[in-house]
Design a protein around this motif. Structure first.
Motif: not given
Length: 324
Positions: A150-179
């Motif tokens: 199954t290919t996985v597309e994620i539609l995420t919030p902006d993680f505005l108040k987080c360390d930018p590394a939070a975005i990296d962890r989601v990216v590193d999980a390998g979704p097929d589409v990051f929306n």
């Protein structure tokens, strides 16, 4: 003795907004609620798994069509958002603690539905240190474990108040589409999306592209909120500068009289013109129509998106895996 908290109002932040009567809907955006075996089966699987869907929470007009085909967009981390966007029908308030078993239930539901492609979204969770990034990671892993194809597309919030590394962890999980949706033009953010920042959202998309160029990036806009055509064209340019592959544009529909009013209904011909302009600016794929939503026809769109990238790579003489 502790005094119990009052029940969460669905839209407490809009309680004092004036009511705005909705404009009559033109015939091109009228949809008929559907029911059938496919719809009933999807509803039963979602209910049995105890899951929330954005289809229901955001009052999506396409729920009948999508659920009849077994396509449901899962909304993780609860049904209560920490933001109070003026366009959104999701409840605002104090969210409950994360359910550690939710990722596994999502994975099982995806397997039961037999989905070839799934879209996972969430409420904003500004109350969490990582904005819910770890929960996205666990959900992606659960789907990969139970349905590896199954290919996985994620539609995420902006993680505005987080360390930018939070975005990296989601990216590193390998979704097929990051929306991540920009939703509207920057001039309307104070009224429509006051808890967000336009250029921060652009940086989220650019960060994904920089960290994992093989992951498709996607963003969406609503029109009919009071924006003008040139402002929409400028957003297209900003998204292309961030390397975004796929743009969706749909008509804003006012959920209740307390939400931001519809300024006007954009005609199908105008949507076709937006699509032509966006393709001319270099997007791999554009979906623009009155009923377009972020996850509408996401499965078929993903197949076309892969084909478009493959064709572009061949045309430019690029090497490597074009099918990602």
């Amino acid at each position: 003795m502790t005094t119990p908290l009052p029940p969460v109002l669905r839209h407490p932040e809009k309680a004092h907004r004036p009511s705005t009567p909705g404009l009559p809907k033109p015939n091109w955006i009228r949809v008929r609620a559907r029911s059938g075996n496919g719809f009933d089966r999807t509803q039963a699987i979602v209910r049995e798994a105890g899951l929330t869907t954005v289809c229901q929470e955001a009052s999506c007009p396409n729920i009948g069509e999508c659920w009849e085909q077994g396509h449901a967009t899962m909304m993780i981390m609860g049904d209560t958002c920490t933001r109070g966007c003026a366009f959104c029908n999701v409840a605002t308030g104090r969210p409950k603690a994360l359910d550690p078993f939710e990722p596994g239930r999502v994975g099982k539901a995806v397997a039961s539905l037999g989905l070839r492609h799934v879209v996972i979204t969430s409420v904003d969770r500004d109350d969490l240190e990582d904005g819910g990034a770890a929960h996205f990671v666990q959900t992606i892993r659960a789907i990969r474990h139970m349905t590896p194809t199954t290919t996985v597309e994620i539609l995420t919030p902006d993680f505005l108040k987080c360390d930018p590394a939070a975005i990296d962890r989601v990216v590193d999980a390998g979704p097929d589409v990051f929306n991540h949706n920009l939703e509207t033009v920057p001039g309307l953010y104070p009224q429509v999306r006051p808890g967000a920042r336009y250029y921060h959202s652009l940086r989220v998309l650019d960060r994904v592209r920089q960290r994992a160029p093989s992951i498709f990036t996607k963003s969406g806009l609503m029109v009919g909120l009071g924006e003008d055509r040139l402002a929409v064209h400028q957003v297209m340019d900003d998204l292309r500068a961030a390397g975004v592959d796929f743009l969706t544009i749909g008509q804003y529909l006012q959920p209740t009289p307390k939400h931001h009013p519809v300024a006007r209904y954009v005609t199908p011909e105008e949507f076709a013109a937006y699509r032509a302009v966006a393709l001319g600016k270099g997007f791999l794929m554009v979906s623009a129509s009155p009923l377009t939503r972020s996850s509408y026809h996401a499965d078929a769109d993903f197949q076309q998106l892969r084909a478009a990238r493959s064709a572009t790579n061949i045309r430019l003489g690029r090497q490597g895996d074009c099918a990602q």
